[in-house]
Design a protein around this motif. Structure first.
Motif, PDB file in Angstrom:
ATOM      1  N   ILE A  65       0.839  -1.198   0.000  1.00 39.49           N
ATOM      2  CA  ILE A  65       0.000   0.000   0.000  1.00 39.49           C
ATOM      3  C   ILE A  65       0.874   1.248   0.000  1.00 39.49           C
ATOM      4  N   SER A  66       0.613   2.146  -0.934  1.00 34.93           N
ATOM      5  CA  SER A  66       1.287   3.439  -0.993  1.00 34.93           C
ATOM      6  C   SER A  66       0.251   4.521  -0.741  1.00 34.93           C
ATOM      7  N   VAL A  67       0.491   5.371   0.263  1.00 33.64           N
ATOM      8  CA  VAL A  67      -0.484   6.365   0.710  1.00 33.64           C
ATOM      9  C   VAL A  67      -0.034   7.765   0.280  1.00 33.64           C
ATOM     10  N   THR A  68      -0.948   8.499  -0.376  1.00 32.31           N
ATOM     11  CA  THR A  68      -0.654   9.837  -0.875  1.00 32.31           C
ATOM     12  C   THR A  68      -1.736  10.800  -0.411  1.00 32.31           C
ATOM     13  N   ALA A  75       3.329   9.781   1.255  1.00 31.49           N
ATOM     14  CA  ALA A  75       3.549  10.059   2.677  1.00 31.49           C
ATOM     15  C   ALA A  75       3.929   8.813   3.452  1.00 31.49           C
ATOM     16  N   ALA A  76       3.424   7.669   3.010  1.00 33.08           N
ATOM     17  CA  ALA A  76       3.694   6.430   3.739  1.00 33.08           C
ATOM     18  C   ALA A  76       3.598   5.254   2.787  1.00 33.08           C
ATOM     19  N   ARG A  77       4.285   4.182   3.169  1.00 38.74           N
ATOM     20  CA  ARG A  77       4.225   2.945   2.393  1.00 38.74           C
ATOM     21  C   ARG A  77       4.192   1.780   3.369  1.00 38.74           C
ATOM     22  N   ALA A  78       3.338   0.806   3.079  1.00 42.26           N
ATOM     23  CA  ALA A  78       3.218  -0.355   3.966  1.00 42.26           C
ATOM     24  C   ALA A  78       3.335  -1.632   3.160  1.00 42.26           C
ATOM     25  N   ILE A  79       3.857  -2.662   3.803  1.00 44.51           N
ATOM     26  CA  ILE A  79       3.879  -3.987   3.192  1.00 44.51           C
ATOM     27  C   ILE A  79       3.424  -4.993   4.242  1.00 44.51           C
ATOM     28  N   ILE A  80       2.502  -5.844   3.833  1.00 46.74           N
ATOM     29  CA  ILE A  80       1.921  -6.845   4.720  1.00 46.74           C
ATOM     30  C   ILE A  80       2.238  -8.220   4.155  1.00 46.74           C
ATOM     31  N   VAL A  88       6.485   2.539   6.584  1.00 46.73           N
ATOM     32  CA  VAL A  88       7.442   3.642   6.527  1.00 46.73           C
ATOM     33  C   VAL A  88       6.657   4.949   6.457  1.00 46.73           C
ATOM     34  N   ASN A  89       6.934   5.854   7.389  1.00 45.80           N
ATOM     35  CA  ASN A  89       6.313   7.182   7.417  1.00 45.80           C
ATOM     36  C   ASN A  89       7.339   8.188   6.906  1.00 45.80           C
ATOM     37  N   ARG A  90       7.154   8.638   5.670  1.00 43.50           N
ATOM     38  CA  ARG A  90       8.143   9.520   5.051  1.00 43.50           C
ATOM     39  C   ARG A  90       8.059  10.941   5.605  1.00 43.50           C
ATOM     40  N   LEU A  91       6.896  11.346   6.096  1.00 45.01           N
ATOM     41  CA  LEU A  91       6.749  12.692   6.639  1.00 45.01           C
ATOM     42  C   LEU A  91       7.500  12.840   7.955  1.00 45.01           C
ATOM     43  N   GLU A  92       7.442  11.796   8.787  1.00 44.07           N
ATOM     44  CA  GLU A  92       8.101  11.839  10.101  1.00 44.07           C
ATOM     45  C   GLU A  92       9.473  11.168  10.089  1.00 44.07           C
ATOM     46  N   LYS A  93       9.848  10.605   8.947  1.00 49.19           N
ATOM     47  CA  LYS A  93      11.125   9.900   8.801  1.00 49.19           C
ATOM     48  C   LYS A  93      11.276   8.817   9.884  1.00 49.19           C
ATOM     49  N   PRO A 241      14.896   3.705   4.715  1.00 49.51           N
ATOM     50  CA  PRO A 241      16.131   4.500   4.657  1.00 49.51           C
ATOM     51  C   PRO A 241      16.928   4.387   5.957  1.00 49.51           C
ATOM     52  N   ASP A 242      18.249   4.441   5.839  1.00 45.38           N
ATOM     53  CA  ASP A 242      19.141   4.227   6.984  1.00 45.38           C
ATOM     54  C   ASP A 242      18.876   5.176   8.145  1.00 45.38           C
ATOM     55  N   LYS A 243      18.515   6.422   7.864  1.00 44.44           N
ATOM     56  CA  LYS A 243      18.392   7.426   8.929  1.00 44.44           C
ATOM     57  C   LYS A 243      17.022   7.433   9.591  1.00 44.44           C
ATOM     58  N   TYR A 244      16.100   6.584   9.123  1.00 45.32           N
ATOM     59  CA  TYR A 244      14.762   6.536   9.722  1.00 45.32           C
ATOM     60  C   TYR A 244      14.810   5.879  11.101  1.00 45.32           C
ATOM     61  N   VAL A 245      14.003   6.407  12.018  1.00 46.29           N
ATOM     62  CA  VAL A 245      13.970   5.915  13.401  1.00 46.29           C
ATOM     63  C   VAL A 245      12.817   4.938  13.559  1.00 46.29           C
ATOM     64  N   ARG A 246      13.064   3.830  14.239  1.00 46.96           N
ATOM     65  CA  ARG A 246      11.980   2.880  14.507  1.00 46.96           C
ATOM     66  C   ARG A 246      11.147   3.322  15.707  1.00 46.96           C
ATOM     67  N   ARG A 247       9.837   3.313  15.546  1.00 44.58           N
ATOM     68  CA  ARG A 247       8.914   3.687  16.620  1.00 44.58           C
ATOM     69  C   ARG A 247       8.162   2.460  17.130  1.00 44.58           C
TER      70      ARG A 247
END
Length: 247
Positions: A65-68, A75-80, A88-93, A241-247
């Protein structure tokens, strides 16, 4: 697209008295690869999101799923997958990843791949078995399934043989209505013909559950704008991406 209700009346009056659940021949969507362009509204505690989603599915295997939200920017992409959900939340990295045991614990309700795929396609969340109970009404069959503490009632249109509504109730051991805990309601509507298949273009999901002793509700409204069954294999690109933080 041809509105399915326009042709569904032709199969009215089918006599299935005394039928077993496995003889109902429910019309689940048959495909290998499917794409959809949809509008999704998500409401939960402190969250209210509306966005366009591009969806790709390899049946019984993977959902992408790719969310725009707007302006064509993802803004976000999900894989199930069969065993996990990653976002992945691209807005919040940042990114999140859950196995289904963790996801079920988060919402205090059993969630798995088959349930999520059924929500998108308008299919039955659980396969039929002979021990399932069938009750016949004027316009629908009601199939009751018992899975551990969860009671699943499937309301199936007698003409289309498509699921219109599903109620999943998790009960306490006593089994009384008073002690019911968490409830998931699925409502499928706006059925349309797609090649040889019929599927709902409007799917509403409501999950009522308890979290830390508090009542919570999560609601998802999915409206498909375009759905295609495709023959060629689809790609499901997903990376963090390498710099993204896991929540």
């Amino acid at each position: 697209m041809i509105v399915a209700s326009g042709c569904s009346k032709k199969v009215a009056g089918v006599d299935r008295s005394g039928v077993k659940a496995t003889e109902l021949n429910i019309a689940n969507v048959d495909f290998e690869y499917l794409t959809a362009s949809s509008r999704i509204k998500f409401q939960s505690e402190g969250q209210n999101v509306s966005a366009t989603a591009n969806i790709r599915i390899k049946k019984d295997s993977v959902i992408w799923i790719s969310v725009t939200p707007g302006f064509g920017i993802e803004a976000a992409r999900a894989i199930i997958n069969r065993d996990s959900v990653s976002l992945v939340n691209r807005l919040e990295k940042e990114y999140r990843s859950y196995n289904f045991q963790e996801l079920s614990k988060k919402y205090n309700f059993t969630i798995n791949y088959d349930l999520l795929q059924a929500i998108l396609l308008g299919d039955m969340p659980r396969s039929l078995v002979d021990k399932d109970q069938v009750k016949q009404e004027t316009n629908y069959f009601m199939v009751r399934q018992i899975e551990g503490p969860v009671v699943i009632d499937n309301f199936i249109d007698r003409q289309l043989l498509k699921v219109e509504r599903v109620t999943m109730v998790e009960r306490e051991k006593s089994g009384s209505a008073r002690n019911r805990k968490n409830t998931l309601n699925l409502k499928y509507s706006d059925f349309k013909q797609l090649d040889e298949e019929i599927l709902p273009f409007s799917n509403l999901v409501s999950l009522d559950y308890r979290q830390r002793g508090q009542k919570r509700r999560t609601q998802i409204d999915i409206k498909h704008k375009k759905v295609s069954i495709v023959n060629e294999a689809l790609r499901f690109p997903f990376s963090v991406p390498d710099k993204y933080v896991r929540r």
